[in-house]
Design an enzyme around this catalytic site. Structure first.
Site, short mmCIF file in Angstrom:
data_model
loop_
_atom_site.label_atom_id
_atom_site.label_comp_id
_atom_site.label_asym_id
_atom_site.label_seq_id
_atom_site.Cartn_x
_atom_site.Cartn_y
_atom_site.Cartn_z
N GLY A 150 0.83 -1.21 0.00
CA GLY A 150 0.00 0.00 0.00
C GLY A 150 0.86 1.26 0.00
N TYR A 153 -1.46 -20.13 -2.87
CA TYR A 153 -2.25 -18.90 -2.75
C TYR A 153 -3.74 -19.23 -2.79
CZ TYR A 153 -4.63 -14.62 -4.19
OH TYR A 153 -5.50 -13.58 -4.28
#
Length: 308
Positions: free
Chosen positions: A36, A141
């Site tokens: 982020g 994942y």
């Protein structure tokens, strides 16, 4: 409504935060800023820096924010990283979500909206893949995104918490980072704008269901009020090959189609298309952006970034 967005400084999360604020909600962000960016943090939101694996910090943030709803986007999101470091992948996506659920229980959170993935399905047995399709992920994942769905369901049954699980198709759009864990659209856009040769893994005839990020945002908005204890594919229900994708992007960028082809990557499926009818029926949601419209908006955004 008081809402906590984990991963709220990231690609998708930050745009969800912007939308929630525009709708008049009070928004808190929890993000470790690994992927982020502070530049994406809306100044009207309350930002809390911290890691999902730091249980004490997570408890502090819940105590300070007292959310009614939690939108959970903090995650390890890269398939290849999960294959290289499956333990880290599991810690973040599974154990981190369990700790989050514990905080939701302790602080009386009404609803959790969880960002899951098309990767949970693995190789499709049929297309379009609906929510009843067998779940057989190929990558770690996919496993680490699916496992929390079971915990979420159990927490809901045991403690009365509501939830909505959103399984995303291949998301692309503004603010997606072309470096590191970037999606194929962002990576291609970066190469084309930088005058470099894009790389296609495999023969390029593999297909994906691409969905523009603002359609993901509107799905999360709909899930605030609908989709109680449901699991929904969020997609365009369309197949586009990687070759077709790059050709369309070359037209938009006014570049020649000249990719380099390399070996297919481990853990990648060949074809994908998600059935979105359940979301249309239960959430009252439907995608608005065509692929061309979404790519055009993405190009306009990245072109501005390159001119800075």
């Amino acid at each position: 409504m008081n809402i906590l967005v984990t991963g709220g400084a990231g690609f998708i999360g930050s745009l969800i935060v912007d939308d929630l604020l525009q709708e008049g909600h009070d928004v808190h962000i929890f993000d470790n800023l690994t992927t982020g960016r502070m530049a994406y943090v809306n100044e009207k939101a309350v930002f809390h820096h911290g890691d999902l694996l730091d249980g004490n910090r997570l408890a502090e943030v819940f105590a300070a924010s007292r959310p009614e709803v939690v939108i959970h986007h903090a995650a390890q999101i890269d398939v290849q990283t999960s294959l290289i470091n499956p333990l880290l992948d599991a810690k973040i996506n599974i154990l981190g979500t369990i700790d989050l659920l514990e905080q939701c229980r302790e602080h009386g959170v009404r609803k959790l909206i969880y960002a899951s993935s098309a990767a949970v399905y693995g190789t499709p047995q049929y297309l379009s893949v609906d929510e009843a399709h067998p779940v057989r992920p190929l990558s770690f994942y996919g496993i680490s995104k699916h496992t929390p769905e079971h915990y979420i369901e159990s927490f809901a049954l045991l403690y009365g918490m509501d939830y909505t699980v959103l399984r995303y198709a291949n998301v692309y759009g503004i603010r997606q980072d072309p470096k590191g864990e970037g999606g194929v659209v962002a990576i291609f856009m970066d190469k084309l704008l930088d005058g470099k040769q894009p790389v296609i893994y495999g023969d390029g005839e593999q297909t994906r269901d691409f969905i523009y990020v603002q359609d993901i945002v509107s799905a999360n908005r709909a899930a605030l009020y609908k989709g109680s204890r449901g699991i929904y594919n969020i997609s365009c229900n369309e197949q586009t090959s990687i070759n077709e994708l790059l050709k369309e992007m070359c037209l938009i960028c006014e570049s020649s189609f000249n990719p380099a082809y390399e070996a297919a990557r481990t853990g990648d499926i060949v074809h994908s298309r998600l059935d979105n009818r359940a979301a249309l029926n239960d959430l009252g949601w439907s995608p608005i952006f065509t692929l061309r419209d979404g790519l055009g908006a993405t190009f306009a955004y990245y072109k501005t970034q390159y001119q800075v």
